[in-house]
Scaffold this motif. Structure first.
Motif, short mmCIF file in Angstrom:
data_model
loop_
_atom_site.label_atom_id
_atom_site.label_comp_id
_atom_site.label_asym_id
_atom_site.label_seq_id
_atom_site.Cartn_x
_atom_site.Cartn_y
_atom_site.Cartn_z
N ALA A 160 0.83 -1.22 -0.06
CA ALA A 160 -0.06 0.15 0.01
C ALA A 160 1.07 1.24 0.01
O ALA A 160 2.07 1.14 0.04
CB ALA A 160 -1.02 0.03 1.27
N ALA A 161 0.17 2.46 -0.16
CA ALA A 161 0.92 3.61 -0.08
C ALA A 161 2.05 3.69 1.21
O ALA A 161 3.11 4.26 0.71
CB ALA A 161 0.09 4.92 -0.01
N ALA A 162 1.50 3.21 2.27
CA ALA A 162 2.48 3.31 3.41
C ALA A 162 3.74 2.52 3.18
O ALA A 162 4.73 2.81 3.91
CB ALA A 162 1.60 2.68 4.75
N ASN A 163 3.87 1.57 2.60
CA ASN A 163 4.94 0.86 2.26
C ASN A 163 5.57 0.94 0.71
O ASN A 163 6.38 0.03 0.20
CB ASN A 163 5.11 -0.64 2.77
N ALA A 164 5.06 1.81 0.09
CA ALA A 164 5.67 2.04 -1.28
C ALA A 164 7.17 2.11 -1.34
O ALA A 164 7.67 2.84 -0.51
CB ALA A 164 4.89 3.27 -2.10
N GLY A 165 7.70 1.49 -2.16
CA GLY A 165 9.35 1.57 -2.29
C GLY A 165 9.88 0.58 -1.44
O GLY A 165 11.17 0.07 -1.94
N GLN A 166 9.05 -0.35 -0.61
CA GLN A 166 9.52 -1.37 0.21
C GLN A 166 9.96 -2.59 -0.69
O GLN A 166 9.11 -2.81 -1.56
CB GLN A 166 8.93 -1.85 1.22
N LYS A 167 11.10 -3.24 -0.49
CA LYS A 167 11.50 -4.38 -1.28
C LYS A 167 11.57 -5.39 -0.55
O LYS A 167 11.77 -5.41 0.81
CB LYS A 167 12.94 -4.31 -1.93
N GLN A 168 11.07 -6.80 -0.98
CA GLN A 168 11.05 -7.80 -0.35
C GLN A 168 11.68 -8.95 -1.20
O GLN A 168 11.51 -9.00 -2.35
CB GLN A 168 9.34 -8.52 -0.13
#
Length: 182
Positions: A160-168
């Motif tokens: 979601a917008a809150a974790n945009a850009g996060q990689k897994q």
């Protein structure tokens, strides 16, 4: 140095049994159980069979056509390529999707087709190889199949917008079968 004869005989027999297993011919790869979409066209033969073990990176990004919605997007793979005996023969990485032999030759490819591989597994895939760079194992490769996939799907955690850009990063394994014109 004293060697006990029964132990020496047992060790010799064990080595002989193992060397016999290594020299036994491996059954040729068969496409018969694969969906037709990912089968290599007639007129090609298997050049190399590898097992890829590694990771796939995904990133949480806004959807292309719906910027208020988010999704996990495939960023790229990083895997070791091993022969059927477990020896490392190269690596697979990207972007762009690149298969590199330990001899330095490498090839990129363009996706032709995919087919489902079961829940929790990345799809089976057929790609058409571009001309190889460098002399070696990748010279003349025409197609590459990704089969026997295990894992590798996008993370189940929310994007979601809150974790945009996060990689897994997720683990995966697949067989990569390299083909050349017959």
């Amino acid at each position: 140095m004293r060697v006990h004869l029964p132990i020496a005989i047992a060790a010799t027999l064990a080595l002989a049994a193992c060397s016999h297993m290594d020299s036994a011919p491996m059954a040729p790869f068969s496409q018969s159980s694969l969906p037709s979409a990912v089968q290599v066209p007639a007129g090609h033969k298997v050049a190399l069979e590898t097992v890829g073990k590694g990771e796939i990176t995904y990133e949480c990004r806004a959807k292309k056509d719906m910027p208020s919605d988010y999704e996990w997007v495939f960023v790229g793979p990083d895997a070791k390529l091993m022969d059927r005996k477990g020896g490392m023969v190269g690596r697979y990485f990207g972007p762009p999707a690149t298969w590199e032999s330990s001899d330095g030759s490498k090839v990129t490819a363009t996706q032709v087709a995919v087919a489902p591989a079961g829940t929790g597994n990345i799809p089976l895939q057929l790609v058409k190889a571009n001309p190889a760079t460098g002399m070696g194992a990748m010279q003349g490769v025409s197609y590459i199949q990704r089969v026997a996939t295990q894992g590798g799907v996008a993370p189940a955690m929310p994007c979601a917008a809150a974790n945009a850009g996060q990689k897994q990063v997720v683990k995966y394994q697949a067989d990569y079968i390299f083909w050349r014109a017959a």
